[in-house]
Design an enzyme around this catalytic site. Sequence first.
Site, mmCIF file in Angstrom:
data_model
loop_
_atom_site.group_PDB
_atom_site.id
_atom_site.type_symbol
_atom_site.label_atom_id
_atom_site.label_comp_id
_atom_site.label_asym_id
_atom_site.label_seq_id
_atom_site.Cartn_x
_atom_site.Cartn_y
_atom_site.Cartn_z
ATOM 1 N N HIS A 26 49.076 -46.834 8.059
ATOM 2 C CA HIS A 26 48.415 -46.322 9.270
ATOM 3 C C HIS A 26 49.479 -46.113 10.330
ATOM 4 O O HIS A 26 49.775 -47.008 11.124
ATOM 5 C CB HIS A 26 47.331 -47.321 9.717
ATOM 6 C CG HIS A 26 46.515 -46.855 10.888
ATOM 7 N ND1 HIS A 26 45.267 -47.369 11.156
ATOM 8 C CD2 HIS A 26 46.759 -45.943 11.864
ATOM 9 C CE1 HIS A 26 44.777 -46.794 12.243
ATOM 10 N NE2 HIS A 26 45.676 -45.935 12.705
ATOM 11 N N HIS A 206 39.420 -43.126 10.626
ATOM 12 C CA HIS A 206 39.366 -44.129 11.690
ATOM 13 C C HIS A 206 37.894 -44.436 11.955
ATOM 14 O O HIS A 206 37.085 -43.508 12.147
ATOM 15 C CB HIS A 206 39.980 -43.589 12.986
ATOM 16 C CG HIS A 206 41.474 -43.563 13.018
ATOM 17 N ND1 HIS A 206 42.231 -42.960 12.066
ATOM 18 C CD2 HIS A 206 42.345 -44.084 13.929
ATOM 19 C CE1 HIS A 206 43.510 -43.094 12.381
ATOM 20 N NE2 HIS A 206 43.613 -43.775 13.508
ATOM 21 N N GLU A 209 37.204 -48.792 15.609
ATOM 22 C CA GLU A 209 38.319 -49.176 16.491
ATOM 23 C C GLU A 209 37.676 -49.570 17.827
ATOM 24 O O GLU A 209 37.666 -50.745 18.186
ATOM 25 C CB GLU A 209 39.296 -48.010 16.656
ATOM 26 C CG GLU A 209 40.467 -48.303 17.592
ATOM 27 C CD GLU A 209 41.393 -47.101 17.791
ATOM 28 O OE1 GLU A 209 41.014 -45.976 17.424
ATOM 29 O OE2 GLU A 209 42.504 -47.299 18.344
ATOM 30 N N ASP A 287 50.344 -48.018 13.782
ATOM 31 C CA ASP A 287 49.556 -47.000 14.491
ATOM 32 C C ASP A 287 50.463 -46.019 15.242
ATOM 33 O O ASP A 287 50.775 -44.951 14.700
ATOM 34 C CB ASP A 287 48.546 -47.671 15.437
ATOM 35 C CG ASP A 287 47.313 -46.820 15.714
ATOM 36 O OD1 ASP A 287 47.147 -45.775 15.075
ATOM 37 O OD2 ASP A 287 46.502 -47.207 16.575
HETATM 38 N N1 ADE Z 1 45.573 -41.031 17.222
HETATM 39 C C1 ADE Z 1 46.711 -41.715 17.345
HETATM 40 N N2 ADE Z 1 46.460 -43.022 17.442
HETATM 41 C C2 ADE Z 1 45.113 -43.171 17.378
HETATM 42 C C3 ADE Z 1 44.233 -44.280 17.414
HETATM 43 N N3 ADE Z 1 44.671 -45.533 17.555
HETATM 44 N N4 ADE Z 1 42.918 -44.038 17.337
HETATM 45 C C4 ADE Z 1 42.459 -42.804 17.216
HETATM 46 N N5 ADE Z 1 43.232 -41.725 17.167
HETATM 47 C C5 ADE Z 1 44.559 -41.904 17.249
HETATM 48 ZN ZN ZN Z 2 45.412 -44.631 14.278
#
Ligand code: ADE
Ligand code: ZN
Length: 351
Positions: A26, A206, A209, A287
């Site tokens: 990721h 994703h 989150e 990330d």
């Molecule tokens: N694009 C880059 N980082 C991201 C994240 N943490 N969540 C969603 N989109 C992203």
């Molecule tokens: Zn991400």
Amino acid sequence: MTWTVPPIAPERLPGLLAAMPKAELHLHIEGSLEPEMIFALAARNGVALPYASVEALRRAYAFTDLQSFLDIYYQGAAVLLEEQDFHDLASAYLARAAAENVVHAEIFFDPQTHTARGVDMGTVIRGLARACADAPARHGISAALILCFLRHLSEREAFETLEAALPYRDQFIGVGLDSSEVGHPPEKFARVFARCRELGLRIVAHAGEEGPPAYIWQALDVLKAERIDHGVQAVHDPALMRRLADGRVPLTVCPLSNQKLRVFPDLARHSLPRLLDAGLCATINSDDPAYFGGYVNENFRAVFAATGLRAEAAWRLAANSFEASFAGNAAKRDWTQRLQDCFERWHDDKA
Ligand code: ADE
Ligand code: ZN
């Protein structure tokens, strides 16, 4: 094959976390764009920046949530124009990852961020793919690309993006879904992902989150995601936790990202230990390391220090990263053997 995890003295744990082999699953390549490289590429390409210096840009990295980060992240990517820029960005990340004992990386890229500025899809993919192809010889690691659709844009734009990428179908292994989560549920892209599955692409998304567990269910049931990126909100839904554990559905967790974007009040209260206790296939990833204060090893160090996780968890997380990757079984066995060898060296005090 069953493995036994050699005991490791607590004071040796930070060294082991950095030394052990791991896969990174990721990582947004645009999120590895360091401020220094933003300034260098802006000068190379004649792009004006709204910041006077690297320090002034860094000072703007004070995020309050996902959207406050994304606004700056998309602005930073505007310096990427030529195939060589994309190549150099990916090559710099791969060198850094290899130095942190990453043996395999599956790298996200956001083509719509670039095509919206008039950059050709081929320019983006050729540059990134060349760096990935060179990675075994140059950096001693393997790498593959995953194309992400921006979920704040429309289904039609996602279909157009897929169409534009199809001439380069052999240069990426799968598709993902990223950008602003809340208000853009996975089901918005049901038909695009159905088409991607027909094309034989691997599927990740994703979910969970900032968004609710319902988005994770949709990613699984509607998109048929094979991995969930983040997924840390799953702890609020016991049935979902059972589904993820029973199905060995990997979660690609990003502790420093969650800390910086205030997904948790502090790292000590991160859900990672609960995910591991429940038997989920959780992994640790970075990330957008240029924005969140650390690459993968700093993510390991910080979350272990904050939550008190121990050596068994280190083993589990690294082994999970291999299991969760889209690499072949022979590579996975080889990496897991290297993990075992590493633990034995650290147990025997020879490292
Ligand atoms: N694009 C880059 N980082 C991201 C994240 N943490 N969540 C969603 N989109 C992203
Ligand atoms: Zn991400």
